[in-house]
Design a protein around this motif. Sequence first.
Motif, mmCIF file in Angstrom:
data_model
loop_
_atom_site.group_PDB
_atom_site.id
_atom_site.type_symbol
_atom_site.label_atom_id
_atom_site.label_comp_id
_atom_site.label_asym_id
_atom_site.label_seq_id
_atom_site.Cartn_x
_atom_site.Cartn_y
_atom_site.Cartn_z
ATOM 1 N N THR A 191 8.069 -10.746 13.200
ATOM 2 C CA THR A 191 8.821 -11.750 12.437
ATOM 3 C C THR A 191 8.394 -11.749 10.974
ATOM 4 O OG1 THR A 191 9.094 -13.154 14.394
ATOM 5 C CG2 THR A 191 9.365 -14.208 12.258
ATOM 6 N N ALA A 192 7.093 -11.645 10.729
ATOM 7 C CA ALA A 192 6.585 -11.601 9.358
ATOM 8 C C ALA A 192 7.162 -10.411 8.604
ATOM 9 C CB ALA A 192 5.065 -11.544 9.360
ATOM 10 N N GLU A 193 7.211 -9.264 9.273
ATOM 11 C CA GLU A 193 7.751 -8.073 8.629
ATOM 12 C C GLU A 193 9.231 -8.253 8.289
ATOM 13 O OE1 GLU A 193 6.865 -5.041 11.430
ATOM 14 O OE2 GLU A 193 4.719 -4.992 10.940
ATOM 15 N N ARG A 194 9.976 -8.890 9.183
ATOM 16 C CA ARG A 194 11.395 -9.086 8.902
ATOM 17 C C ARG A 194 11.593 -10.099 7.776
ATOM 18 N NH1 ARG A 194 16.412 -10.852 12.896
ATOM 19 N NH2 ARG A 194 17.842 -11.262 11.147
ATOM 20 N N LEU A 195 10.774 -11.151 7.767
ATOM 21 C CA LEU A 195 10.859 -12.118 6.675
ATOM 22 C C LEU A 195 10.628 -11.443 5.323
ATOM 23 C CD1 LEU A 195 8.868 -14.978 8.405
ATOM 24 C CD2 LEU A 195 11.189 -15.244 7.501
ATOM 25 N N GLU A 196 9.656 -10.556 5.291
ATOM 26 C CA GLU A 196 9.340 -9.853 4.047
ATOM 27 C C GLU A 196 10.434 -8.856 3.673
ATOM 28 O OE1 GLU A 196 4.471 -10.109 4.499
ATOM 29 O OE2 GLU A 196 5.577 -8.435 5.372
ATOM 30 N N ALA A 197 10.998 -8.203 4.680
ATOM 31 C CA ALA A 197 12.035 -7.209 4.405
ATOM 32 C C ALA A 197 13.353 -7.857 3.998
ATOM 33 C CB ALA A 197 12.240 -6.320 5.632
ATOM 34 N N ASP A 198 13.737 -8.911 4.721
ATOM 35 C CA ASP A 198 15.018 -9.573 4.468
ATOM 36 C C ASP A 198 14.977 -10.470 3.237
ATOM 37 O OD1 ASP A 198 15.789 -8.356 6.789
ATOM 38 O OD2 ASP A 198 15.945 -10.206 7.976
ATOM 39 N N LYS A 199 13.784 -11.014 2.953
ATOM 40 C CA LYS A 199 13.622 -12.004 1.875
ATOM 41 C C LYS A 199 14.516 -13.225 2.101
ATOM 42 C CE LYS A 199 11.969 -8.895 -1.737
ATOM 43 N NZ LYS A 199 11.601 -7.819 -0.784
ATOM 44 N N PRO B 139 10.500 -17.432 2.343
ATOM 45 C CA PRO B 139 10.208 -16.331 3.267
ATOM 46 C C PRO B 139 8.788 -15.791 3.140
ATOM 47 C CG PRO B 139 12.378 -16.047 2.280
ATOM 48 C CD PRO B 139 11.746 -17.197 1.573
ATOM 49 N N ALA B 140 8.273 -15.685 1.927
ATOM 50 C CA ALA B 140 6.918 -15.139 1.749
ATOM 51 C C ALA B 140 5.881 -16.053 2.382
ATOM 52 C CB ALA B 140 6.623 -14.943 0.263
ATOM 53 N N ALA B 141 6.046 -17.359 2.227
ATOM 54 C CA ALA B 141 5.112 -18.308 2.833
ATOM 55 C C ALA B 141 5.213 -18.274 4.346
ATOM 56 C CB ALA B 141 5.387 -19.715 2.312
ATOM 57 N N ALA B 142 6.432 -18.173 4.860
ATOM 58 C CA ALA B 142 6.617 -18.117 6.314
ATOM 59 C C ALA B 142 5.974 -16.862 6.888
ATOM 60 C CB ALA B 142 8.104 -18.168 6.652
ATOM 61 N N ALA B 143 6.102 -15.728 6.195
ATOM 62 C CA ALA B 143 5.470 -14.498 6.660
ATOM 63 C C ALA B 143 3.951 -14.626 6.629
ATOM 64 C CB ALA B 143 5.926 -13.326 5.791
ATOM 65 N N TRP B 144 3.418 -15.195 5.555
ATOM 66 C CA TRP B 144 1.967 -15.387 5.430
ATOM 67 C C TRP B 144 1.458 -16.270 6.576
ATOM 68 C CZ3 TRP B 144 -1.784 -19.063 4.993
ATOM 69 C CH2 TRP B 144 -2.996 -18.727 4.363
ATOM 70 N N ALA B 145 2.170 -17.354 6.854
ATOM 71 C CA ALA B 145 1.742 -18.277 7.907
ATOM 72 C C ALA B 145 1.822 -17.626 9.281
ATOM 73 C CB ALA B 145 2.599 -19.543 7.865
ATOM 74 N N GLN B 146 2.841 -16.807 9.507
ATOM 75 C CA GLN B 146 2.922 -16.111 10.799
ATOM 76 C C GLN B 146 1.722 -15.189 10.993
ATOM 77 O OE1 GLN B 146 4.670 -17.023 13.195
ATOM 78 N NE2 GLN B 146 6.821 -16.438 13.107
ATOM 79 N N ARG B 147 1.318 -14.506 9.952
ATOM 80 C CA ARG B 147 0.150 -13.621 10.059
ATOM 81 C C ARG B 147 -1.123 -14.446 10.289
ATOM 82 N NH1 ARG B 147 1.776 -8.565 8.737
ATOM 83 N NH2 ARG B 147 3.632 -8.370 7.418
ATOM 84 N N ASP C 54 4.804 -10.467 18.311
ATOM 85 C CA ASP C 54 6.079 -11.085 17.932
ATOM 86 C C ASP C 54 5.967 -11.743 16.559
ATOM 87 O OD1 ASP C 54 7.419 -10.297 20.204
ATOM 88 O OD2 ASP C 54 7.136 -12.213 21.255
ATOM 89 N N ARG C 55 4.868 -12.423 16.319
ATOM 90 C CA ARG C 55 4.683 -13.057 15.010
ATOM 91 C C ARG C 55 4.666 -12.012 13.887
ATOM 92 N NH1 ARG C 55 3.420 -18.465 15.477
ATOM 93 N NH2 ARG C 55 2.151 -19.108 17.269
ATOM 94 N N LEU C 56 3.962 -10.928 14.128
ATOM 95 C CA LEU C 56 3.859 -9.898 13.091
ATOM 96 C C LEU C 56 5.212 -9.236 12.838
ATOM 97 C CD1 LEU C 56 0.415 -8.310 14.017
ATOM 98 C CD2 LEU C 56 0.924 -10.054 12.292
#
Length: 261
Positions: A126-134, A172-180, A122-124
């Motif tokens: 979410t990270a992908e969507r954060l990166e895609a949606d920006k 968004p980039a930081a949130a994706a990094w933290a989720q990973r 689920d985290r991954l």
Amino acid sequence: MQLYSRDVGDGTPLVLLHAFPLSSAMWLAQRESLSARFRVLTPDLRGFGGSPLGTAEPSVDVMADDVAALLDAKGIDRAVVGGLSMGGYVTLAFCRRHADRVLGLVLADTKATADTEAAAADRLRTAERLEADKTVDVLLEDLLPRLVGPTTMRQRALIYGRVRGLVQSAPPAAAAWAQRAMAARPDALELLGELPFPALVVHGEEDEITTEEDARAMADALPNAELTLVPRSGHLTAVEQPQLFNEAVAEFAAALGRTTR
């Protein structure tokens, strides 16, 4: 890389690490109250608030080493180190890598166990969507409703609005990094039994993200721990019930200050 931090007060150093996907702004009530008795240091973790994201691979160990470097820069040898939610994961990593710098431990609304496969997946996603949606729309949709408890939703509109604003401010980039980073974190339950310093475990009774069972498992695993349950609070105890949170932390940290003199 140097973290941005707020550093107020004098006395025993108290480092507080923020929840995901917030920033050190969440600790406003702690800086205002606890700085009368302690030196309160509240960094923005990598990528959040005023801190750069850098180029390191996602890891809670990297985040913990950032905190150690901050203590070096501030001339602080040892501190009471605590964190809420993601900040708790970073605190546990700090204990694993820099235990000699810890006077005492505060673990709030967090857990020592690793993610299940489903939770990590689920985290991954979410990270992908954060990166895609920006944008952080996915966090506003899926996470924000669970960050605060029903009492706050009903009775503390200003607090809910503040939390929403902090989520909206997350890059968004930081949130994706933290989720990973959180998805890859190791289990730390066994580590707790090896920690020689006192600990305070705090848990909001209305928390829907971590459970009382998680909190009790940490308190039971630690050799010298006390558990404080915070009524009428969800996941963000320090924001939803700051007076009760501050009283528990102040009592704990003051006792540590007396025993280490």
